[in-house]
Motif scaffolding. Structure first.
Motif, PDB file in Angstrom:
ATOM      1  N   HIS A 107      19.094  -0.440 -39.475  1.00 36.75           N
ATOM      2  CA  HIS A 107      19.385   0.991 -39.455  1.00 36.75           C
ATOM      3  C   HIS A 107      19.573   1.519 -40.868  1.00 36.75           C
ATOM      4  N   THR A 217      22.540   2.062 -34.504  1.00 36.41           N
ATOM      5  CA  THR A 217      23.429   1.926 -35.668  1.00 36.41           C
ATOM      6  C   THR A 217      24.085   0.560 -35.766  1.00 36.41           C
ATOM      7  N   TYR A 234      28.102  10.432 -17.466  1.00 31.75           N
ATOM      8  CA  TYR A 234      26.655  10.275 -17.351  1.00 31.75           C
ATOM      9  C   TYR A 234      26.320   8.810 -17.085  1.00 31.75           C
ATOM     10  N   MET A 490      19.237   9.094 -29.789  1.00 33.72           N
ATOM     11  CA  MET A 490      19.758   7.729 -29.790  1.00 33.72           C
ATOM     12  C   MET A 490      19.263   6.937 -30.988  1.00 33.72           C
ATOM     13  N   PRO A 492      17.289   8.266 -34.196  1.00 31.56           N
ATOM     14  CA  PRO A 492      16.544   9.297 -34.938  1.00 31.56           C
ATOM     15  C   PRO A 492      15.573   8.717 -35.962  1.00 31.56           C
ATOM     16  N   TYR A 508      11.930  18.488 -26.691  1.00 30.61           N
ATOM     17  CA  TYR A 508      12.799  19.543 -26.137  1.00 30.61           C
ATOM     18  C   TYR A 508      13.892  19.892 -27.140  1.00 30.61           C
TER      19      TYR A 508
ATOM     20  N   SER B  20      24.279  21.720 -35.076  1.00 31.83           N
ATOM     21  CA  SER B  20      24.702  20.378 -34.705  1.00 31.83           C
ATOM     22  C   SER B  20      25.994  19.979 -35.423  1.00 31.83           C
ATOM     23  N   SER B 479      30.950   4.764 -25.644  1.00 32.40           N
ATOM     24  CA  SER B 479      30.117   5.334 -24.581  1.00 32.40           C
ATOM     25  C   SER B 479      30.291   6.851 -24.502  1.00 32.40           C
ATOM     26  N   VAL B 482      28.205   8.570 -27.036  1.00 36.24           N
ATOM     27  CA  VAL B 482      26.805   8.688 -26.616  1.00 36.24           C
ATOM     28  C   VAL B 482      26.648   9.832 -25.621  1.00 36.24           C
ATOM     29  N   MET B 483      27.568   9.919 -24.660  1.00 29.98           N
ATOM     30  CA  MET B 483      27.482  11.010 -23.669  1.00 29.98           C
ATOM     31  C   MET B 483      27.550  12.369 -24.368  1.00 29.98           C
ATOM     32  N   ALA B 485      26.642  13.040 -27.394  1.00 29.21           N
ATOM     33  CA  ALA B 485      25.376  13.254 -28.118  1.00 29.21           C
ATOM     34  C   ALA B 485      24.299  13.743 -27.149  1.00 29.21           C
ATOM     35  N   LEU B 486      24.268  13.165 -25.937  1.00 26.31           N
ATOM     36  CA  LEU B 486      23.282  13.603 -24.940  1.00 26.31           C
ATOM     37  C   LEU B 486      23.547  15.059 -24.547  1.00 26.31           C
ATOM     38  N   LYS B 487      24.829  15.380 -24.344  1.00 30.40           N
ATOM     39  CA  LYS B 487      25.182  16.770 -24.020  1.00 30.40           C
ATOM     40  C   LYS B 487      24.719  17.720 -25.127  1.00 30.40           C
ATOM     41  N   THR B 489      22.356  17.344 -27.201  1.00 31.08           N
ATOM     42  CA  THR B 489      20.896  17.421 -27.242  1.00 31.08           C
ATOM     43  C   THR B 489      20.364  18.335 -26.144  1.00 31.08           C
ATOM     44  N   MET B 490      20.910  18.183 -24.953  1.00 30.85           N
ATOM     45  CA  MET B 490      20.400  18.941 -23.814  1.00 30.85           C
ATOM     46  C   MET B 490      20.901  20.380 -23.827  1.00 30.85           C
ATOM     47  N   PRO B 492      22.875  22.304 -26.717  1.00 28.40           N
ATOM     48  CA  PRO B 492      23.615  22.353 -27.985  1.00 28.40           C
ATOM     49  C   PRO B 492      24.578  23.528 -28.087  1.00 28.40           C
ATOM     50  N   TYR B 508      28.220  10.360 -31.052  1.00 26.27           N
ATOM     51  CA  TYR B 508      27.352   9.316 -31.617  1.00 26.27           C
ATOM     52  C   TYR B 508      26.255   9.943 -32.468  1.00 26.27           C
ATOM     53  N   ARG B 509      26.083   9.429 -33.648  1.00 24.18           N
ATOM     54  CA  ARG B 509      24.965   9.865 -34.497  1.00 24.18           C
ATOM     55  C   ARG B 509      24.158   8.645 -34.906  1.00 24.18           C
ATOM     56  N   GLY B 510      22.905   8.606 -34.431  1.00 28.40           N
ATOM     57  CA  GLY B 510      22.075   7.416 -34.633  1.00 28.40           C
ATOM     58  C   GLY B 510      21.623   7.255 -36.075  1.00 28.40           C
TER      59      GLY B 510
END
Lengths: 510, 510
Positions: A107, A217, A234, A490, A492, A508, B20, B479, B482-483, B485-487, B489-490, B492, B508-510
């Protein structure tokens, strides 16, 4: 400082922000947007970055890193050879910590990697990207936890399903998902594998309770848990199942186990007509008979399997293989109902495999179908297709596929998990670019028919590289745009198995 | 131009990028970072933005928008009243296009909204955020497709499971997930609902093949499909199931259907000891008996239900309710095996409900347990807990919970889907802040015990607002990161049911 000095002066935070503008799958440039003003900075070459990471990892992991030519070659492909490419090195992870160590370095330096289990993928999943590491998990074979009273266990990702079932035999429990080959459970999660028993027990999706995942990461998370259901948060477990190593590396799996049934019974019924056999399978499912397995082989496959597996007593006709399981009276009911359906559809009578040896011989013949097809012409190569449709469309699909095969002039035995609407053709073709192109052309026709009937281009093999071209038609650009957005979130920098599962296209943006 | 002129001069692209950096769940400011220089620009107030959106939508949707006080009140809460808040307006969507129209406007103007079905949530899911729209889908009750030959159908999200089962009765098929209340299928997807039949048929997660979802931008996507399994792409269907309206609005659902079993049989067995009843349920599952339902009521609940539901012939003792289903001989085998287990655990004999009327009366009593508990003290309020643990820990958990209830001085009948390890206590408390606090205190003790035993804070009710405080302990910050981060993304701009499901914290930031 040299040519990276500007890059270093930009804080990590800004790179994170700005990197979201990169094109999907673009590794060679870093485009920096600065309020309308854009510039391109060359990053160190992919080769240089790989070299740097391997030097660091050699200090940390020592002999777990191999560059032996035979090891590199073994990790250059799965069971499909077209996409072979040597990795820069192979790292044999022995723990989740090892995986985390590797990912942290990859990473930090933007070095791609691909996880490797048993190498049984047929869609190019484990073929390394350019200048990448192959991260082999096959040494991670432990059973971490065994909870027979709750019908679950936790295993490391490199354990194979056969090894698991051998080790837990004395508990009376077993893990039912059976893709045929000697696959690792991690690989089976990554491709959402299924196989002959899915009609009764479901796929990996239905049989995994939780995971340990190492993120891009290097951060380690646990998803799901041990409970049979939960309404909190989720469903990250399902997000990683079938993600083909592109969102994180699965290192541990909490699996559902099932009790070995009291009674197991197998039977074979042959048919003069392919359509009658398909109709039989459809009616069994439509009647809700909880059959354990129902597998089809067409006359070409049966002919090959009779020779290869020495299946005496059978004719080269379309054949259904049945397995029934449960308590004794329940099994008897299933058998009676199935026989009625098969005979009403012109089945030529049931042959029973009562003993464990007879059953084993029958299922071994089914699992060896690929090798039987290969033996039709030992100099040829065999390419497996993998379509699935709603079961009511299966007869129509197989009829169309049969005419496509006839028109192609190729031999292509047909077999499959017809209880799910899923089947494979094993296209036998020459070892030449022309032969490969001819097989792909037939595969495209078959997939086209399945998609037109509301199906999917892969019931169980996954996308890898082989099915990329069909994804837009199957899912639509809207859904793919969401998938790309999730991938970018997840991972980038696209270090996790880049180029697999998702074709390039729009992302998206919410 | 006024005070928004600077904002307008920043291109949409840059706002997307920069947003973001916003804190999770922060709606009041837009912080613009500009290479180390930060400034804060006031956006139009939330109230102004809502007003703007409603003016535009009134032109587009006319009478589908309501601000009638009774309608606003009805949409201010689910079945839990604590978190009630009036929406700015209620919009009755009649199609996926309507939902898309609303979301496009809300997205453009950053106005939050929450979907509303039957309003049966008990965890505050449907309580509107501040200055928000309540988007009511209860008029979307169509069956879009019916495919009896494939055992599936496609429905609009506002259809209730009872209405579906009534309409498809003559096909011989039914939808098995049964949370008890008159919930919509969209709401059941959004909360990953289950109920009494999950032990046999699974939850919504296992019974949904695909979805139509309207994303935060108003874009419409379809996830999954009609096939029984597929290995292509990320499992978006599972990502939306249980996402509580925070990632997109579900408008259509492809559901698995099941054949109505030939034989249904119900029985009741009473026990002097709670532990014996729990042990019986555990052994039934561990033996792999494919029981249709196995429900527990403790002596307090049974006493209440005998009175409320006029269950003559039963004593106020701990009771297991069983349902068996399948082909006749299979059912007989299940019954025999279950009886043996129950009697070996000191069960006081089986009472059979052979007729459809007797069975209906029994299951109605089970489903009316909440009202029976409420009738214990009509002036009190009832708060339901919802824990789940691996089944081997259920006895230990219920013993601990019983001592917590005793120590609290509250009455709290206990009942549940013990075959899954899932149970509820119905805490009876005063209609006062002190009464509520006392109930929450008991709930925290119960959840704490479940989490310590490897369980989850919600088996089927969801997180909403009520369970937010337990999520970090259950899933870990990794976890949750990550959730989040998904929120982001979908969605913002956090317009989709903000504040529900995810507690604030690191992303989470990849």
């Amino acid at each position: 400082m040299g040519r990276f000095s500007y890059l270093r002066s930009v804080s990590a935070q800004h790179i994170d922000c700005l990197s979201s503008y990169r094109n999907y799958n673009n590794f060679t440039k870093l485009n920096i947007f600065h309020f309308g003003y854009s510039m391109t900075v060359l990053s160190p070459s992919a080769e240089e970055r790989l070299h740097t990471v391997l030097s660091r990892l050699e200090t940390l992991l020592g002999s777990r890193i191999s560059r032996a030519p035979s090891v590199l070659e073994e990790h250059s492909h799965g069971e499909a050879m077209e996409s072979a490419r040597l990795p820069g090195a192979v790292i044999f992870a022995e723990s989740t910590d090892d995986v985390s160590t590797v990912l942290k370095e990859c990473h930090a330096s933007r070095v791609p990697l691909v996880a490797f289990g048993a190498g049984t993928s047929v869609e190019g999943h484990v073929t390394p990207p350019e200048h990448a590491i192959s991260l082999d998990l096959s040494r991670m074979t432990g059973i971490v936890e065994m909870n027979p009273e709750d019908l679950d266990c936790r295993v490391q990702a490199g354990l194979t399903r056969q090894a698991l079932n051998t080790q837990i035999r004395d508990t009376g429990l077993f893990f039912p998902v059976d893709p045929g080959g000697e696959a690792t459970l991690g690989g089976m999660c990554a491709t959402r594998a299924s196989g002959t028993a899915a009609v009764r027990y479901g796929t990996m999706k239905e049989n995994v309770l939780g995971l340990t995942v190492v993120l891009a990461t290097g951060e380690v998370i646990r998803t799901g848990g041990r409970v049979r259901k939960s309404s909190t948060g989720y469903d990250l477990t399902s997000l990683f199942i079938g993600s083909e190593g592109t969102l994180g590396i699965i290192t541990e799996i909490q699996l559902k186990l099932h009790g070995r049934p009291d009674t197991l019974s197998a039977a074979v019924c042959q048919f003069e007509s392919l359509n009658d056999a398909v109709q039989t399978a459809m009616e069994i499912i439509q009647c809700g008979i909880p059959i354990n397995r129902v597998e089809l082989m067409d006359s070409v496959q049966m002919d090959a399997s009779i020779r290869y597996s020495k299946l005496t007593g059978y004719r080269p006709l379309t054949t259904l293989f049945f397995e029934f399981a449960g308590a004794p009276a329940a099994v008897q009911e299933q058998v009676t109902a199935t026989q009625e359906i098969a005979l009403a559809n012109n089945g030529l009578g049931f042959a029973w495999a009562e003993s464990a040896e007879d059953r084993a011989r029958l299922w071994k013949a089914r699992h060896d179908a690929y090798w039987a097809a290969k033996a039709i012409d030992p100099t040829a190569r065999v390419i497996s297709t993998d379509c699935i449709v709603p079961i009511s469309r299966l007869g129509e699909l197989i009829a169309g596929v049969s005419s496509d095969i006839a028109a192609s002039g190729l031999r292509a035995p047909l077999l499959g998990h017809v209880g799910d609407g899923n089947f494979h053709t094993l296209i036998i073709t020459e070892h030449s670019p022309e032969g490969y192109a001819q097989a792909l052309d037939l595969d495209r026709k078959i997939v086209g028919r399945a998609l037109a009937l509301g199906g999917s281009c892969s019931g169980e093999h996954g996308v890898g590289l082989g099915k990329l071209e069909f994804l837009a038609q199957e899912h639509g650009e809207g859904s793919l745009g969401v998938m790309r957005a999730l991938k970018n979130t997840m991972d980038p920098h696209h270090i996790l198995n880049p180029g697999k599962l998702l074709p390039n296209g729009p992302v998206y943006r919410g």
